[in-house]
Design a protein around this motif. Structure first.
Motif, short mmCIF file in Angstrom:
data_model
loop_
_atom_site.label_atom_id
_atom_site.label_comp_id
_atom_site.label_asym_id
_atom_site.label_seq_id
_atom_site.Cartn_x
_atom_site.Cartn_y
_atom_site.Cartn_z
N THR A 248 0.82 -1.21 0.00
CA THR A 248 0.00 0.00 0.00
C THR A 248 0.85 1.27 0.00
O THR A 248 0.40 2.33 -0.45
CB THR A 248 -0.90 0.04 1.24
OG1 THR A 248 -0.10 -0.16 2.41
CG2 THR A 248 -1.96 -1.04 1.18
N ASP A 257 -4.29 4.24 4.83
CA ASP A 257 -5.20 3.95 5.92
C ASP A 257 -4.42 3.24 7.02
O ASP A 257 -4.10 2.06 6.90
CB ASP A 257 -6.35 3.06 5.42
CG ASP A 257 -7.36 2.74 6.52
OD1 ASP A 257 -7.17 3.19 7.67
OD2 ASP A 257 -8.34 2.03 6.22
N ASN A 258 -4.11 3.96 8.09
CA ASN A 258 -3.31 3.38 9.17
C ASN A 258 -4.07 2.31 9.95
O ASN A 258 -3.46 1.57 10.74
CB ASN A 258 -2.84 4.49 10.12
CG ASN A 258 -1.84 5.42 9.47
OD1 ASN A 258 -1.01 4.99 8.65
ND2 ASN A 258 -1.90 6.70 9.80
N ASP A 259 -5.37 2.22 9.75
CA ASP A 259 -6.17 1.19 10.42
C ASP A 259 -6.38 -0.04 9.54
O ASP A 259 -7.14 -0.94 9.91
CB ASP A 259 -7.54 1.77 10.82
CG ASP A 259 -7.41 2.87 11.87
OD1 ASP A 259 -6.52 2.76 12.73
OD2 ASP A 259 -8.20 3.82 11.81
N ASP A 260 -5.71 -0.07 8.40
CA ASP A 260 -5.84 -1.19 7.46
C ASP A 260 -5.06 -2.38 8.02
O ASP A 260 -3.83 -2.39 8.02
CB ASP A 260 -5.27 -0.75 6.12
CG ASP A 260 -5.40 -1.81 5.03
OD1 ASP A 260 -5.61 -2.99 5.37
OD2 ASP A 260 -5.26 -1.45 3.86
N ARG A 263 -2.44 -4.09 5.77
CA ARG A 263 -1.31 -3.29 5.29
C ARG A 263 0.06 -3.85 5.69
O ARG A 263 0.94 -4.00 4.84
CB ARG A 263 -1.48 -1.86 5.80
CG ARG A 263 -0.40 -0.90 5.37
CD ARG A 263 -0.63 0.48 5.97
NE ARG A 263 0.48 1.37 5.76
CZ ARG A 263 0.81 2.35 6.60
NH1 ARG A 263 0.09 2.56 7.69
NH2 ARG A 263 1.85 3.12 6.33
#
Length: 274
Positions: A248, A257-260, A263
């Motif tokens: 990503t 998206d740091n909450d993915d 990732r």
């Protein structure tokens, strides 16, 4: 045995294949009803699996655009899987109308679908799907369609997206990639991704490990590797910034998206050959 004698892995509608499962995760299409129990097990263990698959697909598109923007006019997409939207010839064709692409896979369903699609769309002059396997790179390099479409005296774009996890250590993946590296001209590029648990949180590690174990029942089991192991596959290549990162995070075209959760489970990088 000549390259044209190579036999793809036989189509087994009762044993899930990585190509069919990956295709489902990207597109939602179920190829065979017999795949549904396996797919449901994956969803139960790794609910973010489709997101991970889409990360790979999006990385491939960005990598192809980068290569095309840096002078690559011919591509070898190994482990291409079943054809779907955003395939290499489509992405490259947006920038280079006459880009040449050779797809490689050993899954009979992927081979048959791709050949039918290429013929229907009258793309056979510039694009081909060959029945071969990364574990026998000479067969890829010497295949008549490869020789017809790829000029190895000029730079080539190599794509091994979500392929290496299906190559066990016993097959010596670094040596396989080195064979490809030694066959292409300076200025060539290579893009690769690899699933990993190294940077995942405890709960995600449990999910990914459980999901990888499920693939023991499929036609191609999974091998998980570390960042350092993945980096060895780029020996002889110069990594493009930012080097080894998450799929990503490699030249993103949208906010991260740091909450993915998916990732940190997927390393990616692109290298060029000095």
């Amino acid at each position: 045995m000549s390259p044209s004698d190579f036999e793809p892995r036989p189509l087994d509608t009762h044993k899930p294949s990585s190509a069919r499962i990956y295709h489902h995760m990207v597109t939602g299409e179920v190829i065979f009803e017999s795949d549904l129990p396996f797919i449901q097990r994956l969803y139960d263990e790794i609910p973010f699996y489709p997101m991970w698959a889409r990360h790979n697909r999006q990385f491939l598109a960005r990598a192809v655009r980068y290569m095309a923007g840096n002078g690559i006019r011919q591509f070898l997409d190994i482990g291409a899987g079943l054809p779907t939207g955003g395939s290499t010839h489509e992405v490259a064709g947006e920038i280079i109308p006459q880009a040449r692409v050779v797809y490689v896979d050993n899954d009979e369903e992927a081979i048959n679908r791709a050949r039918e699609l290429l013929q229907r769309n009258q793309l056979l002059d510039t694009t081909a799907m060959i029945d071969a396997d990364l574990r026998e790179p000479e067969r890829i390099l010497d295949h008549p369609d490869t020789r017809r479409l790829i000029d190895f005296s000029k730079p080539v774009g190599l794509l091994l997206v979500s392929v290496l996890p299906w190559i066990p250590d016993a097959s010596q993946p670094a040596a396989l990639i080195a064979t490809l590296r030694d066959a292409v001209a300076p200025g060539s590029h290579i893009a690769m991704t690899h699933v990993s648990l190294q940077d995942a949180g405890p709960e995600i590690k449990k999910q990914v490990a459980a999901g990888a174990a499920i693939f023991a029942d499929a036609s191609t089991p999974v091998t998980l590797r570390t960042r350092q192991q993945f980096e060895t596959f780029f020996d002889g290549w110069k990594l493009v910034e930012p080097g080894i990162t998450y799929a990503t995070d490699w030249h993103p075209d949208q906010p991260l998206d740091n909450d993915d959760y998916a990732r940190p489970c997927n390393f990616a990088a692109l290298g060029n050959l000095p």
